[in-house]
Design an enzyme around this catalytic site. Structure first.
Site, PDB file in Angstrom:
ATOM      1  N   LYS A 109      -7.787 -10.084   0.032  1.00 39.58           N
ATOM      2  CA  LYS A 109      -6.851  -9.345   0.871  1.00 39.58           C
ATOM      3  C   LYS A 109      -7.160  -7.866   0.789  1.00 39.58           C
ATOM      4  O   LYS A 109      -7.587  -7.362  -0.254  1.00 39.58           O
ATOM      5  CB  LYS A 109      -5.404  -9.586   0.401  1.00 39.58           C
ATOM      6  CG  LYS A 109      -4.358  -8.745   1.127  1.00 39.58           C
ATOM      7  CD  LYS A 109      -2.964  -8.974   0.558  1.00 39.58           C
ATOM      8  CE  LYS A 109      -1.935  -8.083   1.247  1.00 39.58           C
ATOM      9  NZ  LYS A 109      -0.570  -8.292   0.737  1.00 39.58           N
TER      10      LYS A 109
ATOM     11  N   GLU B 239      10.997  -0.974  -0.373  1.00 36.36           N
ATOM     12  CA  GLU B 239      10.392  -1.808  -1.425  1.00 36.36           C
ATOM     13  C   GLU B 239      10.513  -1.188  -2.810  1.00 36.36           C
ATOM     14  O   GLU B 239      10.003  -0.092  -3.062  1.00 36.36           O
ATOM     15  CB  GLU B 239       8.918  -2.057  -1.103  1.00 36.36           C
ATOM     16  CG  GLU B 239       8.231  -3.006  -2.071  1.00 36.36           C
ATOM     17  CD  GLU B 239       6.844  -3.420  -1.613  1.00 36.36           C
ATOM     18  OE1 GLU B 239       6.207  -4.226  -2.309  1.00 36.36           O
ATOM     19  OE2 GLU B 239       6.394  -2.944  -0.544  1.00 36.36           O
TER      20      GLU B 239
ATOM     21  N   GLU C 218      -0.278 -14.478   1.439  1.00 39.15           N
ATOM     22  CA  GLU C 218      -0.289 -13.034   1.250  1.00 39.15           C
ATOM     23  C   GLU C 218       0.811 -12.616   0.273  1.00 39.15           C
ATOM     24  O   GLU C 218       0.588 -11.792  -0.620  1.00 39.15           O
ATOM     25  CB  GLU C 218      -0.094 -12.344   2.606  1.00 39.15           C
ATOM     26  CG  GLU C 218      -0.085 -10.828   2.527  1.00 39.15           C
ATOM     27  CD  GLU C 218       0.192 -10.176   3.866  1.00 39.15           C
ATOM     28  OE1 GLU C 218       0.471  -8.961   3.869  1.00 39.15           O
ATOM     29  OE2 GLU C 218       0.149 -10.872   4.903  1.00 39.15           O
TER      30      GLU C 218
ATOM     31  N   GLU D 223       1.790  -4.957  14.261  1.00 39.60           N
ATOM     32  CA  GLU D 223       2.644  -4.871  13.078  1.00 39.60           C
ATOM     33  C   GLU D 223       2.712  -3.446  12.548  1.00 39.60           C
ATOM     34  O   GLU D 223       3.788  -2.945  12.214  1.00 39.60           O
ATOM     35  CB  GLU D 223       2.127  -5.809  11.983  1.00 39.60           C
ATOM     36  CG  GLU D 223       2.965  -5.726  10.701  1.00 39.60           C
ATOM     37  CD  GLU D 223       2.459  -6.653   9.618  1.00 39.60           C
ATOM     38  OE1 GLU D 223       2.501  -6.259   8.432  1.00 39.60           O
ATOM     39  OE2 GLU D 223       2.016  -7.778   9.940  1.00 39.60           O
TER      40      GLU D 223
END
Length: 398
Positions: A146, A196, A240, A378
């Site tokens: 990733k 987050e 992910e 996105e």
């Protein structure tokens, strides 16, 4: 994100002067305008700190913070930023929390949006999609699992952008999350509202809430419900997300012998839905070993695969090559008290403010099965959080 002089359409410069600090931690004090102010706002704390602005190597951060507290007996908190790349410097302000009691419960006032006169892409959408294609090739070849590729929009206003007003507008649009305003040594500011939590320490209790896997919001209840269901059912997003959760759990294991992982949840922001998972634990107690501060825990966790990729070094090397430096975007921003307690958020949904310009960045996790166009869309949705606070949300579609 790196930008060229030609790309920064309005650029204010000022003379920089430094006062070397003889501290062994190589902290430096900014001696331009005095009374630097840093702010951090969460459900746990509303803080405003004034004082010297310290710039230190990331590896010296905890020692520099300890030194700053020792040299300022009236200080009870630091607020600062860790950079994305550990080779870059961290910054913090140390002082007393000057927020008046009850300030966190007051309604946030809606400030007027700045008058934006131009916006440019850094890089353009076509180049971003090409980078996603390159990342997918490397993933297919087994070079990495990733990588999180970012892109930016550079907005130029007709007058200097007020960082505090931008923070107020962000909070008015979305009252949840971690609001921050940290001054930088070049005279600019880093401002944002992150959804987050990288890590929180409250005495012995430690928690983290990594986010990975996303869908944009539409504002329609039926369509949004369908997007949440699609996100929960997506094998690509599940892989992910799991990469990030496993990395966070592994990073906390040396400090918390009882680390536990909760069930997956959905975190909603003003523009996005994210897969989230709480990872919790309690610090191991040993009278011969000093408890790690929340800043030490933040450095141990950062960067997670949510903002960099996996394996970390391979992903970071690609990002250095194709993006250049990120500065504090996708670094960590937070606060710590004298006892080592505090909160650090992942430094996303923010803008680097310098005079009349705002550099707004967003990233998307690229894994096997990612689609370049979807990833560009996105990032566009994520960019709208800050662009809306700048008065541009409806004008930017990608």
């Amino acid at each position: 994100m790196s930008i060229t002089p030609a790309e920064r359409t309005v650029h204010e410069t000022s003379r920089v002067e430094w006062d070397p600090d003889p501290s062994p931690y190589r902290s430096r004090r900014w001696v331009g305008p005095t009374d630097h102010t840093a702010r951090f706002i969460s459900s746990r704390l509303t803080a405003e700190v004034r004082g010297d602005l310290h710039q230190v190597p990331s590896t010296d951060f905890e020692d520099a913070v300890e030194s700053a507290f020792a040299n300022n007996p009236t200080a009870d908190i630091i607020i600062g930023c860790l950079p994305f790349d550990p080779a870059d410097s961290a910054v913090f302000v140390c002082g007393a929390n000057e927020t008046e009691p009850g300030a966190g419960s007051e309604a946030v006032q809606q400030a007027a949006a700045p008058q934006i006169r131009s916006v440019i892409d850094v890089p353009g959408v076509a180049e971003y999609e090409r980078r996603v294609d390159e990342a997918l090739r490397l993933i297919d070849e087994g070079a990495m699992e990733k990588v999180v590729l970012a892109r930016s929009k550079l907005a130029a206003a007709a007058a200097p952008i007020d960082p505090q007003q931008l923070l107020e507008r962000l909070r008015a649009n979305s009252p949840h999350g971690f609001g921050f305003h940290v001054p930088l040594v070049d005279g600019g500011s880093f401002v944002g509202l992150s959804p987050e939590l990288l890590v929180e320490r409250d005495q012995l209790a430690v928690s983290s809430h990594p986010l990975a896997g996303s869908r944009s919001r539409t504002g329609g209840s039926d369509e949004d419900a369908a997007r949440i269901a699609d996100l929960r059912a997506s094998g690509k997003d599940a892989r992910e997300h799991q990469l990030v959760v496993e990395a966070v759990e592994s990073a906390l294991d040396p400090y918390c012998p009882d680390t536990r992982v909760d069930d997956q949840d959905i975190t909603a922001t003003d523009s996005m839905f994210h897969l989230g998972t709480w990872v919790r634990g309690n610090l191991a107690t040993d009278e011969l070993v000093r408890l790690p501060s929340v800043s030490a825990l933040a450095r141990a966790l950062h960067p997670t695969p949510a903002v960099c990729g996996a394996p970390t070094e391979e992903a970071r090397e690609m990002l250095r090559r194709v993006e250049g430096g990120r500065g504090y975007f996708t670094g960590a921003v937070g606060w710590q008290d004298r006892d080592g307690n505090g909160e650090w958020a992942v430094a996303i949904r923010g803008a680097m403010i310098e005079g009349s310009t705002a550099l707004v960045s967003a990233g998307a996790g690229i894994v096997a099965g990612s689609d370049p166009r979807a990833e560009a869309e996105e990032t566009g949705a994520k960019l709208r959080t800050v662009l809306s606070a700048l008065g541009l949300g409806e004008q930017v579609t990608r």
